[in-house]
Each structure stands twice: as C-alpha cells, then as structure tokens.
Design a protein around this motif. Structure first.
Motif, PDB file in Angstrom:
ATOM      1  N   ASP A   1      61.481   4.078 -12.150  1.00  0.00           N
ATOM      2  CA  ASP A   1      62.590   3.356 -11.530  1.00  0.00           C
ATOM      3  C   ASP A   1      63.923   4.055 -11.745  1.00  0.00           C
ATOM      4  O   ASP A   1      64.820   4.021 -10.914  1.00  0.00           O
ATOM      5  N   ALA A   2      64.080   4.679 -12.910  1.00  0.00           N
ATOM      6  CA  ALA A   2      65.355   5.355 -13.210  1.00  0.00           C
ATOM      7  C   ALA A   2      65.163   6.211 -14.440  1.00  0.00           C
ATOM      8  O   ALA A   2      64.203   6.047 -15.202  1.00  0.00           O
ATOM      9  N   TYR A   3      66.097   7.161 -14.615  1.00  0.00           N
ATOM     10  CA  TYR A   3      66.112   8.000 -15.821  1.00  0.00           C
ATOM     11  C   TYR A   3      67.548   8.079 -16.299  1.00  0.00           C
ATOM     12  O   TYR A   3      68.458   8.398 -15.510  1.00  0.00           O
ATOM     13  N   PHE A   4      67.754   7.762 -17.585  1.00  0.00           N
ATOM     14  CA  PHE A   4      69.086   7.881 -18.188  1.00  0.00           C
ATOM     15  C   PHE A   4      68.997   8.861 -19.350  1.00  0.00           C
ATOM     16  O   PHE A   4      68.121   8.756 -20.205  1.00  0.00           O
ATOM     17  N   GLU A   5      69.949   9.825 -19.371  1.00  0.00           N
ATOM     18  CA  GLU A   5      69.964  10.787 -20.473  1.00  0.00           C
ATOM     19  C   GLU A   5      71.335  10.779 -21.141  1.00  0.00           C
ATOM     20  O   GLU A   5      72.359  10.965 -20.461  1.00  0.00           O
ATOM     21  N   LEU A   6      71.330  10.568 -22.442  1.00  0.00           N
ATOM     22  CA  LEU A   6      72.564  10.663 -23.233  1.00  0.00           C
ATOM     23  C   LEU A   6      72.622  12.074 -23.814  1.00  0.00           C
ATOM     24  O   LEU A   6      71.613  12.575 -24.329  1.00  0.00           O
ATOM     25  N   HIS A   7      73.774  12.713 -23.730  1.00  0.00           N
ATOM     26  CA  HIS A   7      73.922  14.081 -24.232  1.00  0.00           C
ATOM     27  C   HIS A   7      75.371  14.304 -24.660  1.00  0.00           C
ATOM     28  O   HIS A   7      76.289  13.654 -24.160  1.00  0.00           O
ATOM     29  N   ILE A   8      75.568  15.211 -25.594  1.00  0.00           N
ATOM     30  CA  ILE A   8      76.964  15.578 -25.918  1.00  0.00           C
ATOM     31  C   ILE A   8      77.499  16.379 -24.727  1.00  0.00           C
ATOM     32  O   ILE A   8      76.744  17.041 -24.026  1.00  0.00           O
TER      33      ILE A   8
ATOM     34  N   ASP B   1      85.943  19.978 -30.673  1.00  0.00           N
ATOM     35  CA  ASP B   1      86.432  21.223 -30.070  1.00  0.00           C
ATOM     36  C   ASP B   1      85.579  21.650 -28.863  1.00  0.00           C
ATOM     37  O   ASP B   1      85.612  22.816 -28.465  1.00  0.00           O
ATOM     38  N   GLY B   2      84.770  20.758 -28.338  1.00  0.00           N
ATOM     39  CA  GLY B   2      83.950  21.109 -27.174  1.00  0.00           C
ATOM     40  C   GLY B   2      82.892  22.149 -27.489  1.00  0.00           C
ATOM     41  O   GLY B   2      82.287  22.749 -26.608  1.00  0.00           O
ATOM     42  N   LEU B   3      82.626  22.336 -28.796  1.00  0.00           N
ATOM     43  CA  LEU B   3      81.759  23.436 -29.223  1.00  0.00           C
ATOM     44  C   LEU B   3      80.295  23.031 -29.177  1.00  0.00           C
ATOM     45  O   LEU B   3      79.930  21.937 -29.652  1.00  0.00           O
ATOM     46  N   SER B   4      79.445  23.871 -28.627  1.00  0.00           N
ATOM     47  CA  SER B   4      78.000  23.627 -28.637  1.00  0.00           C
ATOM     48  C   SER B   4      77.301  24.979 -28.524  1.00  0.00           C
ATOM     49  O   SER B   4      77.947  26.011 -28.316  1.00  0.00           O
ATOM     50  N   HIS B   5      75.943  24.950 -28.696  1.00  0.00           N
ATOM     51  CA  HIS B   5      75.211  26.227 -28.803  1.00  0.00           C
ATOM     52  C   HIS B   5      75.860  27.044 -29.916  1.00  0.00           C
ATOM     53  O   HIS B   5      76.027  28.260 -29.819  1.00  0.00           O
ATOM     54  N   ASN B   6      76.184  26.290 -30.987  1.00  0.00           N
ATOM     55  CA  ASN B   6      76.883  26.854 -32.145  1.00  0.00           C
ATOM     56  C   ASN B   6      76.553  25.956 -33.332  1.00  0.00           C
ATOM     57  O   ASN B   6      76.530  24.728 -33.203  1.00  0.00           O
TER      58      ASN B   6
END
Ligand code: HGY
Ligand code: MN
Ligand code: MN
Ligand code: MN
Length: 412
Positions: A186-193, A380-385
């Motif tokens: 019916d739906a998919y919800f994904e929470l992510h930074i 600081d918007g930092l990710s893949h870190n």
C-alpha cells in the motif's frame, strides 16, 4: 486503540541505535559494515533477533533483503512498508541507513507494547547493499527487488577481490528462498538522515522529501603502458594516471558548469600494479554525476563520454567507459508525502520540503509502491564520514513522524 496520540520511546530507540553502531564500530566513532561481510551478518542477526522478540515473521528474499511482518486486523489489506539499510560505507557513520531500520523497529515495538492492532499489515525492511561501495552499484537489493537489475546479472557482480554477490550471499547464509520481486504494497515510508546541510542550516526538525535527484554512474578504465620511470622520455610515455587526472579535472569542470546544483565525483581510483618507479599503465576509477533535473544528467551522460575519450586519445591511452546506471529524478507519491507533512504538523515539528541529494532504496521502491521519505537533520550536513552525527531528539522526532505516518496509512 488508534495510537494517534501515542508516542514512540526515544530512549529505547537511541539505545538500539547505539547497540547497532557497536557492530562494525571504527576507532573514530563510525561504522564499517560493508554489505554481505561477516560484520553485516552480525548486524542482520541482531536485527532478526530484535524482530523475532516482537513475534514478527521474518522472511529473506534471494537478494538477502529482509522483511519483518506484523499482521493487521484485515488480512485482505495490502501491507504498509517501512525500512532502509544496515550496510554502510567503508568508513561510514552510525546513522546512514541504520536510523531508518531502527526507527522502524521502534515503531514495531510501540505497536507491540501498546497492543495496537493496525487494520493493514506492517512490514519492516532491511535492504541489501544500498551503498554500492563493495559491488559497484548502489541500491542493489532494492534495485533487483524493483526489477531494475536482473537478479542473475547482480549475482555475477564481483568486488575488488573477485568475490561475487552470489558467493557473498551464500557465505553469510543470506540467500533467502523468497523471490526478489515486487509484491503488492500500500505504501513505503523511509526515514533517513538528510546527509546534507539544509535542514540544520534552516533550523528545521523534519524534511518532507518530495523526490530524489537524478544521477549517472560509470566505471572507467584507462589503458596506457607500464614503463620505467627513469628511462622513458615524455614523448614515449603512455601514462594512464595522467589521463585519469585530466578526466577528474573534466568531472569537476562539468559539475561546476551546473552551478550549486551540480555534483560530480571520482570517489574511487586504483592504479593497477602500482609502483613508485613505474609509469602507470592501467588505472581504474569510478565516475558519478547528480543533479535535481533529469535533463541535466541526460546532457552530461551524452557529453562526458565523448569529452573524456578525447582526453584519453590525445594522451594515447584509450578509455573504456561502462555506464552502470542512469537514474532519472524520482518524484515521491503526493498522497504519502502529504501524510508525512500532516503528521509532522500534527506533532508540531518545523518542516520544509526537500529533494534528496542522496540515492535511497525508496527511489526504486517508488517505481512500484506509493512512497515518501522523512529526513532528519545531521550535524554539519556530514555523512559518508565517521563523524556523522545526529541528536537523540532529532532521531526521536523523525521516528514519531514515521510512526504516525505508518499508523495513518495502515488505518485509513
Ligand atoms: O550514494 C548515495 O546516494 C547513497 O548514500 N548510497
Ligand atoms: Mn511478545
Ligand atoms: Mn543511506
Ligand atoms: Mn549512504
């Protein structure tokens, strides 16, 4: 009990986030949980254990995607899905992917603890290999599930040591018997930074994600000639690394031609048989571009190969460029986006609409299921870190919105 005025348990959520972060923990405070490695296997086992404690039925498909199901009152209803990924970058952060999976677990724990029976079934998903850093294509598990990649092609993809996806799945016992194919939902919800600076910069608590930007990825191989560094004059050199350097400069130039919306990256490069006193004869590297507009990516996908080949030929070192995928801008479902927006408003969170700069499993799931995403800010918007970080109350806010969105959809 409908649950609309119920709340998830922020401390339990944070404790489980920290418990998952122990698996593959790196000295600098990040995680290394590369897909389908023994560390990923441990993360999967911990996730499965938590789900089974809640009497969720866990099934695994042929790509190792894990689905933990909670039955609803009405078995004829299509399931409401939520999830993300537990695999990480080689030196990734604690929250990229894990937040969405553990937040979904917290939703299931809250439903279980308060004995809330939703009308529709609810499923929590851990997608295999969202990052793409080991086998070269991001969103691999959801991509096969969504029919973007043929399963037998994906099974044959190999990592730098020649280990194939199929072998890696077998080795950690993650090759499930369920077909990796879309099923009605019916739906998919994904929470992510957010993995970027916008929400933090604007002081917003929740990002209402309306879609994800377009991207194109290539594998590049430049072939020159190994030669003695001391005896080979400039006129006789076929220096593959020099060509790669010039192509990297081209990637930067083409990114900047699109102003602040342009994204162009060479994140991985290997000098084959590297040696400090050998002129490099073969260099392999990754190339990717992203942009909010599909047309911009299509223009880059048309122009870059030719310009890169011109550079390579001018230096007598031919280029082999293999396009891995071109992903158009993926809009999310207005109905589901509306549910996220209403839930956030009802909970009193400040929000802003946002297009995702990063790719997410939601991008492929959206091809067959009405989909929306919820973003939380990250420091600081930092990710893949390894320094990736969020505040407990930010994790809690995003999870509250996920809980209310799933409830609203499952009980509509
Ligand atoms: O590359 C991406 O956008 C995702 O974070 N793997
Ligand atoms: Mn129980
Ligand atoms: Mn991610
Ligand atoms: Mn990522």
């Amino acid at each position: 009990m409908s649950g609309t005025n119920q709340r998830i348990d922020g401390k339990r959520l944070w404790d489980s986030l920290m418990a998952m972060a122990e698996i593959g923990a790196t000295p600098k405070g990040g995680v290394r949980r590369l897909t389908l490695t023994d560390v990923d296997k441990d993360g999967r086992a911990r996730f499965r254990g938590w789900c089974e404690t809640l009497d969720l039925k866990v099934r695994v498909d042929a790509m190792g995607n894990m689905f933990a199901r909670r039955e609803g009152r009405d078995p004829t209803r299509l399931p409401v899905l939520m999830g993300s990924h537990l695999d990480s970058q080689p030196t990734g952060g604690k929250f990229d992917g894990a937040l969405g999976v553990i937040a979904g677990l917290e939703v299931m724990r809250t439903l279980h603890e308060l004995n809330i029976q939703t009308e529709a079934p609810v499923e929590l998903i851990n997608w295999t290999d969202e990052e793409g850093s080991r086998f070269g294509r991001s969103l691999m598990g959801s991509g096969v599930w969504a029919g973007v990649y043929p399963q037998d092609a994906a099974y044959g993809w190999a990592d730098i040591d020649g280990v194939t996806v199929s072998d890696a799945l077998d080795r950690i016992g993650a090759k499930g018997e369920h077909p990796a194919k879309p099923f009605p939902a019916d739906a998919y919800f994904e929470l992510h930074i957010e993995q970027g600076p916008i929400l933090e910069r604007e002081g917003k608590q929740v990002g209402v994600v309306t879609g994800a930007q377009a991207q194109v990825w290539w594998d590049a191989v430049v072939t020159g000639q190994d030669a003695h560094a001391g005896t080979t004059p400039p006129s006789a050199r076929k220096d593959a690394l020099l060509t790669a350097a010039r192509i990297i400069a081209l990637v930067d130039e083409m990114m900047r031609a699109h102003g602040d919306d342009g994204r162009g990256t060479v994140g991985w490069l290997q000098v084959v048989n590297a040696s400090r006193n050998v002129v490099p004869g073969e260099v392999r590297f990754s190339v990717e571009f992203r942009h909010p507009e599909t047309a911009a990516i299509e223009a880059i996908a048309a122009a870059f190969p030719q310009r890169a080949a011109e550079i390579a030929n001018a230096n007598r070192t031919p280029l082999d460029l293999k396009e891995l995928f071109l992903l158009p801008h993926q809009p999310f479902d207005p109905g589901c986006v509306g549910i996220v927006r209403e839930a956030s408003a009802r909970l009193g969170y400040t929000t802003r609409d946002i297009i995702s700069g990063a790719g997410h499993d939601a991008v492929y799931v959206a091809r067959s299921v009405p989909t929306a995403m919820i973003f939380t800010p990250c420091k600081d918007g930092l990710s893949h870190n390894e320094a990736e970080s969020i505040e407990p109350e930010e994790a809690e806010a995003g999870t509250q919105v996920l809980f209310q969105a799933v409830l609203a959809r499952a009980n509509r």
